[in-house]
Motif scaffolding. Structure first.
Motif, PDB file in Angstrom:
ATOM      1  N   LEU A 198      47.640 -71.531 -43.116  1.00 51.70           N
ATOM      2  CA  LEU A 198      47.209 -72.757 -43.775  1.00 51.70           C
ATOM      3  C   LEU A 198      47.911 -73.914 -43.071  1.00 51.70           C
ATOM      4  O   LEU A 198      49.141 -73.982 -43.048  1.00 51.70           O
ATOM      5  N   ILE A 199      47.112 -74.821 -42.481  1.00 46.78           N
ATOM      6  CA  ILE A 199      47.658 -75.965 -41.756  1.00 46.78           C
ATOM      7  C   ILE A 199      47.467 -77.232 -42.583  1.00 46.78           C
ATOM      8  O   ILE A 199      46.384 -77.492 -43.101  1.00 46.78           O
ATOM      9  N   HIS A 200      48.542 -78.009 -42.680  1.00 46.42           N
ATOM     10  CA  HIS A 200      48.517 -79.312 -43.353  1.00 46.42           C
ATOM     11  C   HIS A 200      48.345 -80.393 -42.296  1.00 46.42           C
ATOM     12  O   HIS A 200      49.040 -80.396 -41.286  1.00 46.42           O
ATOM     13  N   GLU A 201      47.404 -81.304 -42.544  1.00 46.40           N
ATOM     14  CA  GLU A 201      47.070 -82.412 -41.670  1.00 46.40           C
ATOM     15  C   GLU A 201      46.673 -81.978 -40.260  1.00 46.40           C
ATOM     16  O   GLU A 201      47.224 -82.456 -39.265  1.00 46.40           O
ATOM     17  N   PRO A 202      45.683 -81.070 -40.162  1.00 43.56           N
ATOM     18  CA  PRO A 202      45.200 -80.696 -38.829  1.00 43.56           C
ATOM     19  C   PRO A 202      44.320 -81.794 -38.250  1.00 43.56           C
ATOM     20  O   PRO A 202      43.815 -82.650 -38.975  1.00 43.56           O
ATOM     21  N   VAL A 203      44.123 -81.730 -36.954  1.00 43.58           N
ATOM     22  CA  VAL A 203      43.131 -82.572 -36.307  1.00 43.58           C
ATOM     23  C   VAL A 203      41.775 -81.968 -36.667  1.00 43.58           C
ATOM     24  O   VAL A 203      41.584 -80.760 -36.540  1.00 43.58           O
ATOM     25  N   LYS A 204      40.875 -82.804 -37.161  1.00 45.37           N
ATOM     26  CA  LYS A 204      39.532 -82.332 -37.503  1.00 45.37           C
ATOM     27  C   LYS A 204      38.511 -83.244 -36.872  1.00 45.37           C
ATOM     28  O   LYS A 204      38.678 -84.465 -36.945  1.00 45.37           O
ATOM     29  N   PRO A 205      37.476 -82.738 -36.266  1.00 47.30           N
ATOM     30  CA  PRO A 205      37.226 -81.328 -36.008  1.00 47.30           C
ATOM     31  C   PRO A 205      38.142 -80.814 -34.901  1.00 47.30           C
ATOM     32  O   PRO A 205      38.716 -81.586 -34.141  1.00 47.30           O
ATOM     33  N   ASN A 206      38.252 -79.479 -34.816  1.00 46.79           N
ATOM     34  CA  ASN A 206      39.077 -78.831 -33.797  1.00 46.79           C
ATOM     35  C   ASN A 206      38.341 -77.608 -33.290  1.00 46.79           C
ATOM     36  O   ASN A 206      37.305 -77.235 -33.830  1.00 46.79           O
ATOM     37  N   THR A 207      38.924 -76.978 -32.281  1.00 48.12           N
ATOM     38  CA  THR A 207      38.310 -75.761 -31.728  1.00 48.12           C
ATOM     39  C   THR A 207      39.089 -74.511 -32.110  1.00 48.12           C
ATOM     40  O   THR A 207      38.877 -73.450 -31.539  1.00 48.12           O
ATOM     41  N   GLY A 208      39.988 -74.637 -33.069  1.00 47.78           N
ATOM     42  CA  GLY A 208      40.768 -73.486 -33.520  1.00 47.78           C
ATOM     43  C   GLY A 208      42.216 -73.867 -33.744  1.00 47.78           C
ATOM     44  O   GLY A 208      42.618 -75.033 -33.602  1.00 47.78           O
ATOM     45  N   LEU A 209      43.018 -72.891 -34.088  1.00 46.94           N
ATOM     46  CA  LEU A 209      44.415 -73.114 -34.457  1.00 46.94           C
ATOM     47  C   LEU A 209      45.203 -73.795 -33.336  1.00 46.94           C
ATOM     48  O   LEU A 209      46.011 -74.684 -33.594  1.00 46.94           O
ATOM     49  N   THR A 210      44.962 -73.402 -32.087  1.00 45.58           N
ATOM     50  CA  THR A 210      45.756 -73.967 -30.987  1.00 45.58           C
ATOM     51  C   THR A 210      45.488 -75.448 -30.764  1.00 45.58           C
ATOM     52  O   THR A 210      46.351 -76.160 -30.259  1.00 45.58           O
ATOM     53  N   SER A 211      44.319 -75.940 -31.162  1.00 48.73           N
ATOM     54  CA  SER A 211      44.016 -77.363 -30.982  1.00 48.73           C
ATOM     55  C   SER A 211      44.120 -78.160 -32.278  1.00 48.73           C
ATOM     56  O   SER A 211      43.872 -79.368 -32.273  1.00 48.73           O
ATOM     57  N   ALA A 212      44.497 -77.515 -33.378  1.00 50.97           N
ATOM     58  CA  ALA A 212      44.495 -78.180 -34.679  1.00 50.97           C
ATOM     59  C   ALA A 212      45.700 -79.077 -34.915  1.00 50.97           C
ATOM     60  O   ALA A 212      45.615 -80.023 -35.687  1.00 50.97           O
ATOM     61  N   GLY A 213      46.822 -78.784 -34.278  1.00 47.68           N
ATOM     62  CA  GLY A 213      48.026 -79.566 -34.557  1.00 47.68           C
ATOM     63  C   GLY A 213      48.459 -79.363 -35.995  1.00 47.68           C
ATOM     64  O   GLY A 213      48.280 -78.291 -36.563  1.00 47.68           O
ATOM     65  N   GLY A 214      49.002 -80.406 -36.616  1.00 47.56           N
ATOM     66  CA  GLY A 214      49.439 -80.310 -38.002  1.00 47.56           C
ATOM     67  C   GLY A 214      50.660 -79.429 -38.167  1.00 47.56           C
ATOM     68  O   GLY A 214      51.307 -79.038 -37.193  1.00 47.56           O
ATOM     69  N   GLU A 215      50.965 -79.124 -39.407  1.00 52.46           N
ATOM     70  CA  GLU A 215      52.127 -78.299 -39.749  1.00 52.46           C
ATOM     71  C   GLU A 215      51.696 -77.128 -40.623  1.00 52.46           C
ATOM     72  O   GLU A 215      50.911 -77.314 -41.548  1.00 52.46           O
ATOM     73  N   PRO A 216      52.218 -75.931 -40.371  1.00 51.99           N
ATOM     74  CA  PRO A 216      51.850 -74.793 -41.230  1.00 51.99           C
ATOM     75  C   PRO A 216      52.485 -74.909 -42.618  1.00 51.99           C
ATOM     76  O   PRO A 216      53.680 -75.139 -42.733  1.00 51.99           O
ATOM     77  N   ASP A 217      51.644 -74.770 -43.656  1.00 52.28           N
ATOM     78  CA  ASP A 217      52.126 -74.696 -45.034  1.00 52.28           C
ATOM     79  C   ASP A 217      52.400 -73.245 -45.419  1.00 52.28           C
ATOM     80  O   ASP A 217      53.237 -72.981 -46.275  1.00 52.28           O
ATOM     81  N   ALA A 218      51.649 -72.325 -44.817  1.00 53.56           N
ATOM     82  CA  ALA A 218      51.826 -70.899 -45.112  1.00 53.56           C
ATOM     83  C   ALA A 218      51.288 -70.081 -43.944  1.00 53.56           C
ATOM     84  O   ALA A 218      50.280 -70.450 -43.332  1.00 53.56           O
ATOM     85  N   ILE A 219      51.972 -68.966 -43.663  1.00 53.47           N
ATOM     86  CA  ILE A 219      51.525 -68.008 -42.648  1.00 53.47           C
ATOM     87  C   ILE A 219      51.740 -66.620 -43.241  1.00 53.47           C
ATOM     88  O   ILE A 219      52.832 -66.303 -43.714  1.00 53.47           O
ATOM     89  N   ALA A 220      50.694 -65.801 -43.207  1.00 56.92           N
ATOM     90  CA  ALA A 220      50.799 -64.425 -43.709  1.00 56.92           C
ATOM     91  C   ALA A 220      50.142 -63.499 -42.690  1.00 56.92           C
ATOM     92  O   ALA A 220      49.055 -63.788 -42.200  1.00 56.92           O
ATOM     93  N   THR A 221      50.806 -62.380 -42.398  1.00 59.97           N
ATOM     94  CA  THR A 221      50.276 -61.409 -41.434  1.00 59.97           C
ATOM     95  C   THR A 221      50.147 -60.049 -42.098  1.00 59.97           C
ATOM     96  O   THR A 221      51.068 -59.607 -42.809  1.00 59.97           O
ATOM     97  N   PHE A 222      49.011 -59.404 -41.853  1.00 61.70           N
ATOM     98  CA  PHE A 222      48.703 -58.113 -42.459  1.00 61.70           C
ATOM     99  C   PHE A 222      48.200 -57.137 -41.401  1.00 61.70           C
ATOM    100  O   PHE A 222      47.601 -57.560 -40.400  1.00 61.70           O
ATOM    101  N   ASN A 223      48.397 -55.846 -41.645  1.00 62.65           N
ATOM    102  CA  ASN A 223      47.676 -54.836 -40.875  1.00 62.65           C
ATOM    103  C   ASN A 223      46.226 -54.922 -41.304  1.00 62.65           C
ATOM    104  O   ASN A 223      45.927 -55.072 -42.495  1.00 62.65           O
ATOM    105  N   PHE A 224      45.300 -54.842 -40.342  1.00 64.65           N
ATOM    106  CA  PHE A 224      43.884 -54.916 -40.677  1.00 64.65           C
ATOM    107  C   PHE A 224      43.194 -53.700 -40.069  1.00 64.65           C
ATOM    108  O   PHE A 224      42.906 -53.675 -38.870  1.00 64.65           O
ATOM    109  N   ASN A 225      43.001 -52.697 -40.900  1.00 63.18           N
ATOM    110  CA  ASN A 225      42.415 -51.435 -40.453  1.00 63.18           C
ATOM    111  C   ASN A 225      41.005 -51.293 -40.995  1.00 63.18           C
ATOM    112  O   ASN A 225      40.743 -51.572 -42.168  1.00 63.18           O
ATOM    113  N   VAL A 226      40.102 -50.863 -40.135  1.00 60.85           N
ATOM    114  CA  VAL A 226      38.711 -50.628 -40.508  1.00 60.85           C
ATOM    115  C   VAL A 226      38.474 -49.138 -40.405  1.00 60.85           C
ATOM    116  O   VAL A 226      38.753 -48.512 -39.393  1.00 60.85           O
ATOM    117  N   GLN A 227      37.929 -48.532 -41.477  1.00 66.11           N
ATOM    118  CA  GLN A 227      37.686 -47.089 -41.492  1.00 66.11           C
ATOM    119  C   GLN A 227      36.217 -46.781 -41.542  1.00 66.11           C
ATOM    120  O   GLN A 227      35.427 -47.479 -42.076  1.00 66.11           O
TER     121      GLN A 227
END
Length: 183
Positions: free
Chosen positions: A154-183
């Protein structure tokens, strides 16, 4: 000397006006909210009983304890899911749903999804008031079985529009990482 006395009454009048301004008016401060929990729920569009919940709880924020991560349910291959993310402060009683503020201030926020599990795509399906992607609601398509990870940011005050996280700038309000398995 006469010139000084001519301006003295005007100077005193200005001082009185300034001192009589209303200093009791509230100051609007929008401080960063504490987000203890990120919860991402996927519901299979073909089988509503196939629900998968990714949940990360971090009650000490940047403290020494690692976040608690739980994943319930199974992501199935070759399926489409609708996704909803929630941001909560579970240290408040009752629990504070930060998602509501993120939605209200959509032009100041954006949720980004990074997934490296082969054949999985995540598309944002909601927009802010200016028509730019917000990311609280998504469509997820899975390919064949595989494993990898999912990162929700979750990014606070991103540049909008953007082409994704690397071009959004802003500051992260939250970051969560999970294993993502497809069966």
């Amino acid at each position: 000397m006469k010139t000084t006395f001519k301006f003295l009454p005007a100077l005193l009048f200005a001082a009185v006006l300034i001192s009589c301004e209303d200093d009791d008016s509230p100051v609007q401060i929008n401080e960063d909210e504490l987000i203890t929990t990120v919860e991402y729920q996927l519901t299979n569009t073909a089988d509503a009983t196939n629900v998968v919940t990714f949940r990360q709880v971090d009650n000490d924020a940047d403290g020494p304890n690692m976040p608690t991560v739980t994943i319930t349910g199974t992501v199935l291959a070759g399926q489409t899911y609708t996704g909803n993310v929630r941001f909560l402060n579970e240290l408040e009683s009752p629990v504070e749903n930060i998602t509501e503020e993120v939605e209200e201030e959509g032009d100041e926020h954006e949720v980004f999804y990074g997934v490296n599990t082969a054949g999985v795509t995540i598309n944002k399906i909601d927009n802010d008031a200016d028509g730019n992607p917000l990311g609280l609601r998504t469509n997820v398509s899975t390919g064949s079985a595989g494993s990898g990870s999912l990162t929700i940011t979750l990014i606070h005050e991103p540049v909008k529009p953007n082409t994704g996280l690397t071009s959004a700038g802003g500051e992260p309000d939250a970051i969560a990482t999970f294993n993502f398995n497809v069966q």
